[in-house]
Design a protein around this motif. Structure first.
Motif, PDB file in Angstrom:
ATOM      1  N   UNK A  47       0.845  -1.186   0.000  1.00  0.00           N
ATOM      2  CA  UNK A  47       0.000   0.000   0.000  1.00  0.00           C
ATOM      3  C   UNK A  47       0.882   1.238   0.000  1.00  0.00           C
ATOM      4  N   UNK A  48       0.381   2.306  -0.605  1.00  0.00           N
ATOM      5  CA  UNK A  48       1.119   3.576  -0.623  1.00  0.00           C
ATOM      6  C   UNK A  48       1.604   3.957   0.765  1.00  0.00           C
ATOM      7  N   UNK A  49       0.743   3.794   1.773  1.00  0.00           N
ATOM      8  CA  UNK A  49       1.133   4.204   3.128  1.00  0.00           C
ATOM      9  C   UNK A  49       2.340   3.428   3.635  1.00  0.00           C
ATOM     10  N   UNK A  50       2.474   2.172   3.226  1.00  0.00           N
ATOM     11  CA  UNK A  50       3.617   1.383   3.689  1.00  0.00           C
ATOM     12  C   UNK A  50       4.932   1.942   3.166  1.00  0.00           C
ATOM     13  N   UNK A  51       4.955   2.302   1.885  1.00  0.00           N
ATOM     14  CA  UNK A  51       6.188   2.865   1.329  1.00  0.00           C
ATOM     15  C   UNK A  51       6.499   4.219   1.958  1.00  0.00           C
ATOM     16  N   UNK A  52       5.462   5.033   2.200  1.00  0.00           N
ATOM     17  CA  UNK A  52       5.690   6.335   2.833  1.00  0.00           C
ATOM     18  C   UNK A  52       6.183   6.170   4.267  1.00  0.00           C
ATOM     19  N   UNK A  53       5.556   5.281   5.019  1.00  0.00           N
ATOM     20  CA  UNK A  53       5.966   5.049   6.407  1.00  0.00           C
ATOM     21  C   UNK A  53       7.410   4.574   6.463  1.00  0.00           C
TER      22      UNK A  53
ATOM     23  N   UNK B   7       4.536  16.757  11.684  1.00  0.00           N
ATOM     24  CA  UNK B   7       3.579  16.254  10.695  1.00  0.00           C
ATOM     25  C   UNK B   7       4.232  16.219   9.322  1.00  0.00           C
ATOM     26  N   UNK B   8       3.872  15.177   8.564  1.00  0.00           N
ATOM     27  CA  UNK B   8       4.374  14.994   7.213  1.00  0.00           C
ATOM     28  C   UNK B   8       3.181  14.743   6.292  1.00  0.00           C
ATOM     29  N   UNK B   9       3.249  15.277   5.077  1.00  0.00           N
ATOM     30  CA  UNK B   9       2.125  15.145   4.147  1.00  0.00           C
ATOM     31  C   UNK B   9       2.622  14.710   2.779  1.00  0.00           C
ATOM     32  N   UNK B  10       1.903  13.766   2.188  1.00  0.00           N
ATOM     33  CA  UNK B  10       2.151  13.382   0.804  1.00  0.00           C
ATOM     34  C   UNK B  10       0.912  13.734  -0.001  1.00  0.00           C
ATOM     35  N   UNK B  11       1.075  14.577  -1.014  1.00  0.00           N
ATOM     36  CA  UNK B  11      -0.051  15.142  -1.756  1.00  0.00           C
ATOM     37  C   UNK B  11      -0.203  14.461  -3.113  1.00  0.00           C
ATOM     38  N   UNK B  12      -1.400  13.969  -3.358  1.00  0.00           N
ATOM     39  CA  UNK B  12      -1.802  13.507  -4.682  1.00  0.00           C
ATOM     40  C   UNK B  12      -2.962  14.372  -5.145  1.00  0.00           C
ATOM     41  N   UNK B  13      -3.346  14.252  -6.403  1.00  0.00           N
ATOM     42  CA  UNK B  13      -4.525  14.961  -6.876  1.00  0.00           C
ATOM     43  C   UNK B  13      -5.749  14.378  -6.183  1.00  0.00           C
ATOM     44  N   UNK B  14      -6.387  15.194  -5.357  1.00  0.00           N
ATOM     45  CA  UNK B  14      -7.615  14.837  -4.627  1.00  0.00           C
ATOM     46  C   UNK B  14      -7.406  13.960  -3.401  1.00  0.00           C
ATOM     47  N   UNK B  15      -6.154  13.608  -3.075  1.00  0.00           N
ATOM     48  CA  UNK B  15      -5.893  12.839  -1.855  1.00  0.00           C
ATOM     49  C   UNK B  15      -4.652  13.387  -1.155  1.00  0.00           C
ATOM     50  N   UNK B  16      -4.697  13.373   0.172  1.00  0.00           N
ATOM     51  CA  UNK B  16      -3.512  13.752   0.941  1.00  0.00           C
ATOM     52  C   UNK B  16      -3.330  12.726   2.057  1.00  0.00           C
ATOM     53  N   UNK B  17      -2.129  12.191   2.162  1.00  0.00           N
ATOM     54  CA  UNK B  17      -1.768  11.268   3.233  1.00  0.00           C
ATOM     55  C   UNK B  17      -1.042  12.053   4.315  1.00  0.00           C
ATOM     56  N   UNK B  18      -1.537  11.958   5.548  1.00  0.00           N
ATOM     57  CA  UNK B  18      -0.952  12.687   6.668  1.00  0.00           C
ATOM     58  C   UNK B  18      -0.356  11.707   7.665  1.00  0.00           C
ATOM     59  N   UNK B  19       0.872  11.981   8.090  1.00  0.00           N
ATOM     60  CA  UNK B  19       1.547  11.179   9.094  1.00  0.00           C
ATOM     61  C   UNK B  19       2.054  12.087  10.198  1.00  0.00           C
ATOM     62  N   UNK B  20       1.992  11.621  11.430  1.00  0.00           N
ATOM     63  CA  UNK B  20       2.626  12.291  12.560  1.00  0.00           C
ATOM     64  C   UNK B  20       3.660  11.333  13.116  1.00  0.00           C
ATOM     65  N   UNK B  21       4.900  11.808  13.197  1.00  0.00           N
ATOM     66  CA  UNK B  21       6.015  10.989  13.683  1.00  0.00           C
ATOM     67  C   UNK B  21       6.669  11.709  14.850  1.00  0.00           C
ATOM     68  N   UNK B  22       6.832  11.002  15.943  1.00  0.00           N
ATOM     69  CA  UNK B  22       7.494  11.550  17.124  1.00  0.00           C
ATOM     70  C   UNK B  22       8.750  10.763  17.440  1.00  0.00           C
ATOM     71  N   UNK B  23       9.423  11.080  18.526  1.00  0.00           N
ATOM     72  CA  UNK B  23      10.646  10.356  18.911  1.00  0.00           C
ATOM     73  C   UNK B  23      10.421   8.855  19.079  1.00  0.00           C
ATOM     74  N   UNK B  24       9.184   8.465  19.421  1.00  0.00           N
ATOM     75  CA  UNK B  24       8.875   7.043  19.593  1.00  0.00           C
ATOM     76  C   UNK B  24       8.459   6.345  18.322  1.00  0.00           C
TER      77      UNK B  24
END
Length: 295
Positions: free
Chosen positions: A165-171, A186-203
């Motif tokens: 899945x796209x999220x696996x490669x991004x993660x 926060x990190x964002x990957x933008x596609x046309x009409x979709x945005x994947x949002x990730x929050x990554x912390x020290x853990x």
């Protein structure tokens, strides 16, 4: 008679002069599938170097079945997709049908049940797959349209492509290049009409989801909403962005109105890139490059 119409155009293509298909056995083919684009990249596995990139824009395509049809049409004239001797073929699929399950709770016999809790996928039509994240100790369970899966099976009947899945490669990529000493971001990957949002912390990974937007106002709404849900302050945070977004776009303009600091992401630094890649924006095609970091 073939009644399927062509609804794609090759919008970008680069190839290192030193590459030839005779090198396929030493190279990986990466394919990123979404409803708006079919993108290909070749990386020389021995040199860990990207040498080819092709970007096919899909026009008036509205369903995964149509994506499958266009993939077959592109393959009829594309030597990269016809080649069978790749060291590895890895494919990412972009949709909202995914969920992350802790490895300790995961039972492969209940994949569909896990996914049904978070997605309205069609069990009769879709193929359910999974990918193990060793770093997260979690399984990404996801669905892809059956027709699209069959198109891949038909393309590579002898050595099946690995599908993630796209999220696996991004993660994988974002965790790999985010130092544990970094503050929560926060990190964002933008596609046309979709945005994947990730929050990554020290853990590690704290949040990941994909949102469908129609307008710039939708786009910023989801970003601000998730920031607030995650107790993050738009006036103080930096958001790092990759994907189909440019400095002069309406999406970037509305980001600037609401987020204090915006940073455009860079290509993964773990690979080399042909000099032909140097003229492209660093934040583009991140989904293709990130496939190089999957296992």
């Amino acid at each position: 008679m073939n009644t399927i119409n062509t609804h794609y155009r090759l919008s970008h293509r680069i190839q290192d002069e030193a590459f030839s298909l005779e090198q396929a056995a030493q190279c990986n083919l990466y394919i990123a599938l979404s409803q708006k684009a079919i993108r290909l990249a070749v990386a020389n596995a021995e040199r860990n170097k990207f040498v080819v990139l092709e970007d096919y824009e899909l026009i008036t395509v509205f369903s995964p079945l149509q994506v499958a049809e266009q993939l077959r049409l592109i393959a009829q004239e594309n030597e990269l997709l016809q080649e069978q001797n790749w060291k590895l073929v890895r494919v990412s699929v972009s949709n909202q049908h995914f969920t992350l399950v802790p490895e300790t709770l995961y039972d492969p016999a209940y994949q569909q049940e896990y996914l049904k809790l978070h997605s309205d996928f069609n069990p009769a039509q879709d193929k359910v797959l999974s990918y193990r994240h060793s770093v997260l100790e979690a399984i990404n369970i996801f669905a892809m349209d059956g027709a699209l899966h069959q198109a891949l099976v038909d393309l590579y009947p002898e050595r099946p492509a690995q599908v993630v899945h796209l999220t696996s490669s991004l993660i994988r990529s974002m965790l790999h290049q985010t130092p544990r000493t970094n503050p929560r971001s926060m990190y964002a990957f933008v596609e046309r009409n979709y945005v994947t949002l990730l929050v990554i912390g020290p853990g590690g990974l704290e949040f990941c989801n994909i949102f469908h937007y129609v307008s710039p106002e939708d786009f910023i709404y989801y970003i601000i909403f998730i920031m607030q849900e995650q107790k993050m302050n738009p006036e103080q945070e930096t958001i790092t962005v990759w994907g189909d977004i440019t400095h002069d776009s309406s999406l970037f303009n509305i980001l600037q109105k609401y987020i204090r600091q915006i940073k455009l992401g860079k290509k993964p630094a773990d690979a080399d890139y042909s000099y032909k890649f140097h003229d492209m924006f660093e934040h583009r095609y991140f989904e293709l490059y990130s496939l190089n970091l999957c296992e």
